[in-house]
Design an enzyme around this catalytic site. Structure first.
Site, PDB file in Angstrom:
ATOM      1  N   GLU A  86       3.646   5.533  -3.050  1.00  0.00           N
ATOM      2  CA  GLU A  86       4.065   6.981  -1.996  1.00  0.00           C
ATOM      3  C   GLU A  86       5.135   6.891  -2.544  1.00  0.00           C
ATOM      4  OE1 GLU A  86       1.719   9.704  -1.223  1.00  0.00           O
ATOM      5  OE2 GLU A  86       3.078  10.375  -0.172  1.00  0.00           O
ATOM      6  N   ASP A  87       5.760   5.776  -1.636  1.00  0.00           N
ATOM      7  CA  ASP A  87       7.050   6.039  -0.862  1.00  0.00           C
ATOM      8  C   ASP A  87       8.413   5.979  -1.695  1.00  0.00           C
ATOM      9  OD1 ASP A  87       5.776   7.169   0.989  1.00  0.00           O
ATOM     10  OD2 ASP A  87       5.377   5.406   2.262  1.00  0.00           O
ATOM     11  N   HIS A 120       0.901  -1.404  -0.192  1.00  0.00           N
ATOM     12  CA  HIS A 120      -0.352   0.182  -0.071  1.00  0.00           C
ATOM     13  C   HIS A 120       1.277   1.283   0.066  1.00  0.00           C
ATOM     14  CE1 HIS A 120       0.176   0.304   4.095  1.00  0.00           C
ATOM     15  NE2 HIS A 120       0.313   1.879   4.091  1.00  0.00           N
TER      16      HIS A 120
HETATM   17 MN    MN Z   1       0.787   3.322   5.412  1.00  0.00          MN
END
Ligand code: MN
Length: 303
Positions: free
Chosen positions: A75-76, A71
């Site tokens: 994003e990262d 997840h």
């Molecule tokens: Mn998270």
């Protein structure tokens, strides 16, 4: 939470599940987050593993567990939705993308959240409910580990959780997740009140637990003497619900009398009313405090 435990749990509730997807998601996530750390100092991978673990408690399907492991990769790290779609499936790519999009929404105030962003959230819900479930599990783990955040951030995240995620958990009927989030929010939003109340509740705990045990036994015996087959359990009210009651009704802790509750589980609606029918013989009812959620379900559909 370790990968093996996640695999064990999934194969318990879904014996035919394709565990390979989960293993591949784990390896992919481990590689993508390699060298990253949580603010607590732990390897970053502990977070997606914990989120996946929370979702196994909810007996979620393989795609959801894989999404939980992946997840934070969009994003990262440098991973794209397209890459995830290719390596795993278009579905998993979309799920991870959905979780990433919700994460980017900023909830600045309760009003704003209720209007614009809350609607966006609901849109996401209606597209695939699993996106919201991963996000709720993500938030639960972040709240459980909020200690390592700066105090101002703790308060902001707790506020947002209470205003946005708790109502959604409630709407979805996720009672356990909702109450844990509430108590965690309480702890960070009102640390002094929380400590005081936690101490007061803990002080009475041994006596209360004995009382609960005694009455479970008593109820079970009485009901089975009446020919009602059932399971009986008891629990103490959560800190947040005691706090709300004290604030709403302007009570001192000593004045809150219903800090514990009993649950009788039966097979059908007829037996529910049979149990209710026995209640006045055992306890004196408080006028206007009897609620019938079979005849009149709660707003979230709870019956
Ligand atoms: Mn998270």
């Amino acid at each position: 939470m370790q990968l093996q435990e996640i695999l064990d749990r999934v194969s318990t509730y879904a014996p035919d599940a394709d565990l390979d997807v989960i293993m591949r998601a784990y390896l992919f996530s481990a590689k993508a987050h390699a060298g990253q750390f949580r603010r607590s100092g732990e390897p970053y991978l502990t977070h997606p593993l914990a989120v996946a673990g929370i979702l196994t408690d909810m007996s979620m399907d393989v795609d959801t567990i894989a999404t939980a492991l992946l997840h934070d990769t969009i994003e990262d790290t440098l991973v794209s939705q397209e890459t995830l779609a290719e390596i795993f499936s278009p579905e998993i790519g979309e799920l991870v993308d959905g979780v990433t999009k919700i994460g980017k929404l900023q909830f600045r105030s309760k009003q704003e959240a209720q209007a614009e962003n809350f609607r966006k959230m609901l849109l996401a819900i209606s597209r695939d409910i699993r996106v919201i479930l991963v996000k709720l599990a993500d938030r639960l783990h972040n709240m459980r580990t909020l200690d390592s955040m700066r105090a101002d951030k703790q308060a902001r995240i707790a506020r947002e959780t209470l205003d946005i995620f708790v109502p959604i958990a409630n709407r979805l009927g996720l009672g356990g997740l909702k109450t844990e989030l509430q108590d965690l929010c309480f702890r960070y939003l009102h640390p002094d009140l929380y400590k005081e109340l936690a101490r007061a509740v803990a002080d009475g705990a041994p006596e209360r637990d004995a009382y609960i045990d005694r009455n479970c036994e008593f109820l079970l015996k009485h009901l089975s003497d009446c020919g009602i087959e059932c399971e009986v359990s008891g629990r103490a009210k959560t800190l947040w619900s005691i706090h709300c009651k004290m604030v709403e009704q302007n009570l001192e802790f000593e004045q809150v009398h219903d800090i514990l509750a009993f649950r009788v589980l039966v097979d059908d609606i007829g037996e529910c009313y049979a149990v209710l029918g026995q209640a006045p013989a055992l306890f004196s009812p408080i006028p206007d405090r009897i609620k019938d959620y079979i005849a009149i379900p709660k707003a979230n559909g709870y019956r």
